[in-house]
Motif scaffolding. Sequence first.
Motif, mmCIF file in Angstrom:
data_model
loop_
_atom_site.group_PDB
_atom_site.id
_atom_site.type_symbol
_atom_site.label_atom_id
_atom_site.label_comp_id
_atom_site.label_asym_id
_atom_site.label_seq_id
_atom_site.Cartn_x
_atom_site.Cartn_y
_atom_site.Cartn_z
ATOM 1 N N ARG A 122 25.261 19.419 48.136
ATOM 2 C CA ARG A 122 26.119 20.481 48.860
ATOM 3 C C ARG A 122 26.948 20.340 49.949
ATOM 4 N N GLY A 123 27.196 19.018 50.324
ATOM 5 C CA GLY A 123 28.085 18.707 51.175
ATOM 6 C C GLY A 123 27.561 18.660 52.544
ATOM 7 N N ILE A 124 26.378 18.576 52.965
ATOM 8 C CA ILE A 124 25.649 18.815 54.265
ATOM 9 C C ILE A 124 25.131 17.369 54.664
ATOM 10 N N PRO A 125 25.785 17.074 55.735
ATOM 11 C CA PRO A 125 25.592 15.529 56.243
ATOM 12 C C PRO A 125 24.088 15.394 56.625
ATOM 13 N N CYS A 126 23.421 14.382 56.307
ATOM 14 C CA CYS A 126 21.927 14.259 56.866
ATOM 15 C C CYS A 126 21.906 12.651 57.093
ATOM 16 N N ARG A 127 20.889 12.694 57.809
ATOM 17 C CA ARG A 127 20.484 11.169 58.253
ATOM 18 C C ARG A 127 18.870 10.929 57.864
ATOM 19 N N LEU A 128 18.684 10.176 57.028
ATOM 20 C CA LEU A 128 17.416 10.041 56.322
ATOM 21 C C LEU A 128 16.797 8.501 56.966
ATOM 22 N N LEU A 129 15.971 8.738 57.780
ATOM 23 C CA LEU A 129 15.150 7.755 58.424
ATOM 24 C C LEU A 129 13.980 7.194 57.996
ATOM 25 N N GLU A 130 13.629 6.265 57.696
ATOM 26 C CA GLU A 130 12.439 5.584 57.157
ATOM 27 C C GLU A 130 11.825 4.455 58.241
ATOM 28 N N ARG A 131 10.457 4.849 58.592
ATOM 29 C CA ARG A 131 9.813 3.722 59.559
ATOM 30 C C ARG A 131 9.758 2.357 58.819
ATOM 31 N N GLU A 132 9.479 2.257 57.873
ATOM 32 C CA GLU A 132 9.257 0.794 57.113
ATOM 33 C C GLU A 132 10.594 0.243 56.554
ATOM 34 N N GLU A 133 10.367 -0.930 56.486
ATOM 35 C CA GLU A 133 11.807 -1.981 56.021
ATOM 36 C C GLU A 133 12.122 -1.592 54.561
ATOM 37 N N SER A 134 11.306 -0.778 53.757
ATOM 38 C CA SER A 134 11.747 -0.752 52.379
ATOM 39 C C SER A 134 11.051 0.462 51.937
ATOM 40 N N LEU A 135 11.534 0.963 50.604
ATOM 41 C CA LEU A 135 10.697 2.197 49.979
ATOM 42 C C LEU A 135 9.271 1.837 49.764
ATOM 43 N N PHE A 136 8.381 2.808 49.810
ATOM 44 C CA PHE A 136 6.823 2.453 49.260
ATOM 45 C C PHE A 136 6.787 1.698 48.167
ATOM 46 N N PRO A 137 5.750 0.721 48.077
ATOM 47 C CA PRO A 137 5.974 -0.357 47.030
ATOM 48 C C PRO A 137 4.793 -0.104 45.953
ATOM 49 N N GLY A 138 4.090 1.058 46.108
ATOM 50 C CA GLY A 138 2.934 1.105 45.160
ATOM 51 C C GLY A 138 3.023 2.028 44.087
ATOM 52 N N SER A 139 2.006 2.575 43.086
ATOM 53 C CA SER A 139 2.220 3.340 42.248
ATOM 54 C C SER A 139 1.402 4.974 42.450
ATOM 55 N N ARG A 140 1.246 5.011 43.676
ATOM 56 C CA ARG A 140 0.355 6.054 44.083
ATOM 57 C C ARG A 140 0.291 7.401 43.093
ATOM 58 N N ASP A 154 19.849 22.354 69.959
ATOM 59 C CA ASP A 154 19.934 21.603 68.800
ATOM 60 C C ASP A 154 18.649 20.605 68.873
ATOM 61 N N VAL A 155 18.358 19.617 67.995
ATOM 62 C CA VAL A 155 17.080 18.788 68.320
ATOM 63 C C VAL A 155 17.735 17.217 68.533
ATOM 64 N N ARG A 156 16.919 16.676 69.495
ATOM 65 C CA ARG A 156 17.048 15.307 69.780
ATOM 66 C C ARG A 156 15.917 14.422 69.431
ATOM 67 N N ILE A 157 15.990 13.567 68.524
ATOM 68 C CA ILE A 157 15.120 12.824 68.327
ATOM 69 C C ILE A 157 15.308 11.104 68.869
ATOM 70 N N THR A 158 14.088 10.718 69.459
ATOM 71 C CA THR A 158 14.271 9.272 70.009
ATOM 72 C C THR A 158 13.551 8.386 68.893
ATOM 73 N N VAL A 159 14.451 7.486 68.610
ATOM 74 C CA VAL A 159 14.071 6.623 67.407
ATOM 75 C C VAL A 159 13.954 5.180 67.826
ATOM 76 N N ARG A 160 13.010 4.289 67.355
ATOM 77 C CA ARG A 160 13.207 2.947 67.602
ATOM 78 C C ARG A 160 13.495 2.078 66.498
ATOM 79 N N ARG A 161 14.608 1.636 66.580
ATOM 80 C CA ARG A 161 15.104 0.827 65.449
ATOM 81 C C ARG A 161 15.542 -0.570 65.746
#
Length: 477
Positions: A22-40, A142-149
């Motif tokens: 829909r052309g809406i800018p978004c930032r997708l944050l992930e805590r881990e270094e990669s996607l989930f590795p399992g079949s859950r 607005d919303v402000r998110i403190t992130v450790r990168r």
Amino acid sequence: MTVVIAGAGPTGLTLGIELARRGIPCRLLEREESLFPGSRGKGLQPRTLEVFDDLGVLDTIREGGMPFPKFRMYAGTEIVWERALHEMLGIEEPQVSPDVPYPLPWLIPQWRTDSILRDRFEELGGRIEYNCEVLDVDQDEDVRITVRRNGVDEVITGDYLVGTDGGRSAVRKLIGVGFEGETYERERTLVGDVKADGLAGVACHMITNAGDVTKRFSLWNLPNSDYYQLVASVTPEDAENPTLETVQRLLETRTGRTDITLHDLRWISVYRINVRMVSRFRTGRVLLAGDAAHVHSSASGQGLNTSVQDAYNLGWKLAAVLRGAPDELLDSYEAERLPVAAQVLGLSSAMHERNFRPTTGPAPAIHQLDITHRGGPLAIDDRERPGALRAGDRAPDGSLPDGTRLFDLFRGPHLTWLTIGDAFEGYDVAAGTHVLVRPDGYIAVISPTAAVVEEWLALFGIDAVRRHVVTAMQPQG
């Protein structure tokens, strides 16, 4: 305008796709270094397949999975019985029909679903930001998110934040939303991906010592893979520090079989079964979706599916509000999805208690095609005599004279305004009736009057609508 999404699982990725297309800018944050590795979360229900059809990933999902194999019960090495999923549920085998094109669940490991959704998100211009841990949330205009990168703290600003960061959600805790329910303290579930020698055929192999289905060690064949998903309920003591050796020992102890050799344990986790949900899905500019808002037993295969559909419900509403629709549209997310979450918790708990044992009474409906928002804030049905299909229900598929499907008309980020020329399968409405279908495939309006549809669209300031007059190939008798 920017939406920040915390958590790149199926929920966050689905939401990212919905916003990106829909052309809406978004930032997708992930805590881990990669996607989930399992079949859950390995089972996709029929309604989720319809969602993935709309998102443009269904063909890849089908290539990467397979129909659910039969459940095969063993007593030692003897096969006691084999049953298809519909037999386990005590229902007739679902069949393809004009209004339900994907009636059967689909088996695909979660890691593959995640990678397919990631590829679609990136195709639309999105990007996952890995190694980003949410530390704090503050909001006003607005919303402000403190992130450790990567060990360095920074503040990210957005118009909205959506917590899709799982059952231990940092976002949920930071905004002070409770997670009420219960934990099954004396029960744990081992789930992992492993190779196994000594099993023949493709099945959900439920291996026991003496045929007691409640005391089983399950090994599911994973499609297009040499791996199995292992599943075993254990006590807290048996769940401590699981390794390949301890899992092999558990298999032999529980089943009496030494002819099955496990190896190449790629992933394993221990789950405490929680049945919990939030009392609200929204706090100001922060919203919760997926496991961050509700968790439950994996029995009945509802978790990943419910989470994807949270995001599917939320995405078009967020986009519309950011483009000027009234805030009440965003409030409808909680009003519609909170009762769905409560219903799913009840169904999953009942199926967990059943534990594959035969039961009497109505068969459980796990397909999620019957989820409805009737009576909700977005549903208007002003007919004098409403039929079986009502505003708030899922809009069925259907075949048109030129070979086009209704799902072809619905596919995309728009709303669809149908004027029904004559009634046909799935749509028991009078000729001339107007049906407004939302972007998430639910019916907003059924009315004999076009003005009612126009008023709904004006109320929410939405103009991305495609109009069609539809007639059936074979009118309903």
